[in-house]
Every structure is written in structure tokens, then in C-alpha cells.
Design a protein around this motif. Structure first.
Motif, PDB file in Angstrom:
ATOM      1  N   UNK A 138      -2.710  -7.511  -9.141  1.00  0.00           N
ATOM      2  CA  UNK A 138      -3.825  -6.571  -9.072  1.00  0.00           C
ATOM      3  C   UNK A 138      -3.268  -5.231  -8.640  1.00  0.00           C
ATOM      4  N   UNK A 139      -3.511  -4.213  -9.457  1.00  0.00           N
ATOM      5  CA  UNK A 139      -3.028  -2.870  -9.155  1.00  0.00           C
ATOM      6  C   UNK A 139      -4.219  -1.931  -9.086  1.00  0.00           C
ATOM      7  N   UNK A 140      -4.289  -1.162  -8.005  1.00  0.00           N
ATOM      8  CA  UNK A 140      -5.298  -0.114  -7.872  1.00  0.00           C
ATOM      9  C   UNK A 140      -4.542   1.199  -7.769  1.00  0.00           C
ATOM     10  N   UNK A 187      -0.913  -4.291  -5.444  1.00  0.00           N
ATOM     11  CA  UNK A 187      -0.421  -2.945  -5.137  1.00  0.00           C
ATOM     12  C   UNK A 187      -1.612  -2.000  -5.089  1.00  0.00           C
ATOM     13  N   UNK A 188      -1.741  -1.283  -3.986  1.00  0.00           N
ATOM     14  CA  UNK A 188      -2.721  -0.212  -3.873  1.00  0.00           C
ATOM     15  C   UNK A 188      -1.932   1.080  -3.780  1.00  0.00           C
ATOM     16  N   UNK A 189      -1.859   1.789  -4.868  1.00  0.00           N
ATOM     17  CA  UNK A 189      -1.062   3.010  -4.969  1.00  0.00           C
ATOM     18  C   UNK A 189      -0.574   3.171  -6.392  1.00  0.00           C
ATOM     19  N   UNK A 235       0.865  -1.171   0.000  1.00  0.00           N
ATOM     20  CA  UNK A 235       0.000   0.000   0.000  1.00  0.00           C
ATOM     21  C   UNK A 235       0.903   1.223   0.000  1.00  0.00           C
ATOM     22  N   UNK A 236       0.773   2.052  -1.034  1.00  0.00           N
ATOM     23  CA  UNK A 236       1.602   3.247  -1.162  1.00  0.00           C
ATOM     24  C   UNK A 236       2.137   3.358  -2.575  1.00  0.00           C
ATOM     25  N   UNK A 237       2.648   4.531  -2.885  1.00  0.00           N
ATOM     26  CA  UNK A 237       3.172   4.782  -4.229  1.00  0.00           C
ATOM     27  C   UNK A 237       4.538   4.145  -4.415  1.00  0.00           C
TER      28      UNK A 237
END
Length: 132
Positions: free
Chosen positions: A57-59, A36-38, A21-23
Motif C-alpha cells: 500500500x503506497x500513499x 509506504x506513506x510518502x 513514512x517519508x519520501x
């Protein structure tokens, strides 16, 4: 276009089963097999390649020179040079590309926006043949 040059090496891996979680900022190459969430953004100072595998999975926003997707992306995709969509690619978001290769089975829920590189150049679009 991009294939005429030597592709940068993939130096980093986000393994299957990992959740971040994060860029993320990277140079050269990155392969994503996990979640990845970011935002994922490649440096624009050196050539870059991003591979989002079938299990990934990328958000968030995805930006790189050459992007290969066979997984899921929820967010905008910006391929500065080449975007390859493999058969299991699923994108929910707008897509910008200079060149696009799309295999049968890939899905996009969003707008396709070609990047105009120069007045004489037109973006290339290539439909990959089904090699079954």
C-alpha cells in the motif's frame, strides 16, 4: 520499448509488514511489499524499475521508468516508459504513461494521461488477455 533493453536489477526491498513514512529515492530497482506513506521516486539518470506487489500500500506520488503495480496506490503515478497494471492493482490518482499494459481487474480512479514522446510516436496501449 523497455523490454528490448535489459531491465535493471531489483536491489532494494521493502518487506511485507514494514511501514515507512517519508519520501524514498532509489536507483535501479525497488520492490515494495509493505506500506509506504510518502513519495517514491526513481533517479532519472539510470534506468529504473519499481514493483508494487499485491500486499503493498503506497500513499504518495510514484515515479519511475518502468512501474509494475499489483497493490494499492493513493496518489499520482508517473511511468516514464512503461506502466503494467496487474489484476489486483488499485490506483486512486492521475496516471501518466508512455506505454500502458492493463490486465482485467485492475482499477484506476483518476485520469489517464499519455506522455507524448515525439511527434511521430503515439503512446501504446495494450489490454492484457485474461490467461485463466
Amino acid at each position: 520499448m523497455f523490454n528490448k533493453k535489459k531491465q535493471p536489477p531489483i536491489k532494494s526491498l521493502i518487506a511485507e509488514g514494514s511501514r515507512i513514512t517519508g519520501d524514498i529515492s532509489f536507483a535501479d530497482g525497488l520492490r515494495v511489499d509493505g506500506d509506504v506513506t510518502g513519495n517514491i521516486r526513481a533517479s532519472d539518470e539510470v534506468a529504473s524499475i519499481l514493483v508494487i506487489s499485491e500486499s503493498a500500500k503506497v500513499i504518495g506520488e510514484v515515479v519511475a521508468d518502468h512501474i509494475i503495480i499489483n497493490g494499492s496506490v493513493k496518489g499520482p503515478v508517473h511511468a516514464r516508459l512503461m506502466l503494467e497494471l496487474q489484476p489486483k492493482a488499485r490506483i486512486e490518482g492521475d496516471v501518466q504513461y508512455a506505454a500502458l499494459e492493463m490486465h482485467q481487474g485492475a482499477l484506476i480512479a483518476g485520469q489517464l494521461r499519455p506522455i507524448i514522446l515525439g511527434e511521430e510516436e503515439k503512446p501504446t496501449l495494450k489490454l492484457a488477455a485474461n490467461n485463466q
